[in-house]
Design an enzyme around this catalytic site. Structure first.
Site, short mmCIF file in Angstrom:
data_model
loop_
_atom_site.label_atom_id
_atom_site.label_comp_id
_atom_site.label_asym_id
_atom_site.label_seq_id
_atom_site.Cartn_x
_atom_site.Cartn_y
_atom_site.Cartn_z
CB SER A 68 -0.12 -11.38 0.89
OG SER A 68 -1.09 -10.61 0.23
CG ASP A 69 3.11 -5.31 0.99
OD1 ASP A 69 3.30 -5.34 2.22
OD2 ASP A 69 3.07 -4.27 0.33
CD GLN A 70 -4.93 -4.48 0.49
OE1 GLN A 70 -5.15 -4.12 1.64
NE2 GLN A 70 -5.79 -5.20 -0.21
#
EC number: 3.6.1.-
Length: 192
Positions: A68-70
Site C-alpha cells: 500500500s502507498d498513499q
C-alpha cells in the site's frame, strides 16, 4: 490459504489489518519511492504499492503480499510527509478551507503464481477554515510529521475536517479494507 504478509512498517496499516482478524506478518520493503517524471499521483501510488509487494516476493514465495502507498493531493500538487513542524504548518495553512484528496494505492500479490491485483482508492477531506494558532496547537498536540497531509485522521486531526467524501474511510488511514477484502475473496480467502 497462503499466508498473509503486510509489506509495510506502518503501525497504522498494521492496526487496520488486524480488524480483519486474519493472521499475518509484517515486513518493511526496501524500495525507491521516488516520483517519476510525468507520473500522475494515481499511477505513482499504484506502482509503489505493487513494487512494495514484489520487493518481498522472493523472500516470501508462498504468500499473499499486501502493498500500500498513499499520497495527499492539494490543488494538483502531491503533498509528501512533512517531517518538520515548519513544513506541516505550510501544508495545513495551504489546505485551510480547501479540499485534500488522499489517493491510496493497494496491491495484492500472490507470490506463488505472480498474479496480482492493483487499485487506487480516493478519499477527500474538506478542511475547515483554520487560523495559524489552531494549526500550531494541533501540530504541537499531535506532531503528525510522518503523515501525508500533516494530520492524523484517526486522532485529533479529525477536528480539522468540515466533512469527508469517499467509499472507504480506512483508505484515509492508509489501507482500504473494503477493497482489500474484495481482493482477498478473489484469492479464495474467507473474510469473515
Amino acid at each position: 490459504m497462503p499466508s498473509l504478509l503486510l509489506a509495510s512498517s506502518s503501525s497504522y496499516r498494521r492496526e487496520l489489518l488486524t480488524r480483519l482478524r486474519l493472521p499475518f506478518t509484517c515486513k518493511s520493503p526496501d524500495i525507491d519511492e521516488s516520483h517519476r517524471l510525468d507520473e500522475t499521483a494515481h499511477d505513482l501510488v499504484r506502482r509503489l504499492a505493487l513494487e512494495k509487494a514484489r520487493a518481498l516476493a522472493g523472500e516470501y514465495p508462498h504468500h499473499l503480499i499486501i502493498g500500500s502507498d498513499q499520497v495527499a493531493v492539494l490543488n494538483g500538487q502531491i503533498l509528501g510527509k512533512p517531517h518538520t513542524f515548519e513544513r506541516a504548518l505550510e501544508q495545513l495553512t495551504a489546505a485551510s478551507g480547501t479540499s485534500v484528496t488522499f489517493l491510496t494505492g493497494l496491491a495484492l500479490l500472490n507470490s506463488s503464481t505472480g498474479e496480482h491485483q492493483v487499485d487506487c482508492v480516493p478519499f477527500t477531506v474538506h478542511m475547515r477554515e483554520l487560523d495559524q494558532a489552531s494549526i500550531e496547537r494541533y501540530l504541537h498536540a499531535e506532531q503528525p510529521y510522518d503523515c501525508a497531509g500533516s494530520f492524523k485522521a484517526e486522532g485529533l486531526g479529525v477536528s480539522l475536517f468540515r466533512s469527508t467524501e469517499g467509499s472507504d474511510a480506512t483508505s484515509l488511514i492508509g489501507l482500504p479494507l473494503i477493497r482489500l477484502v474484495d481482493m482477498l475473496i478473489k484469492e479464495g480467502v474467507s473474510v469473515p
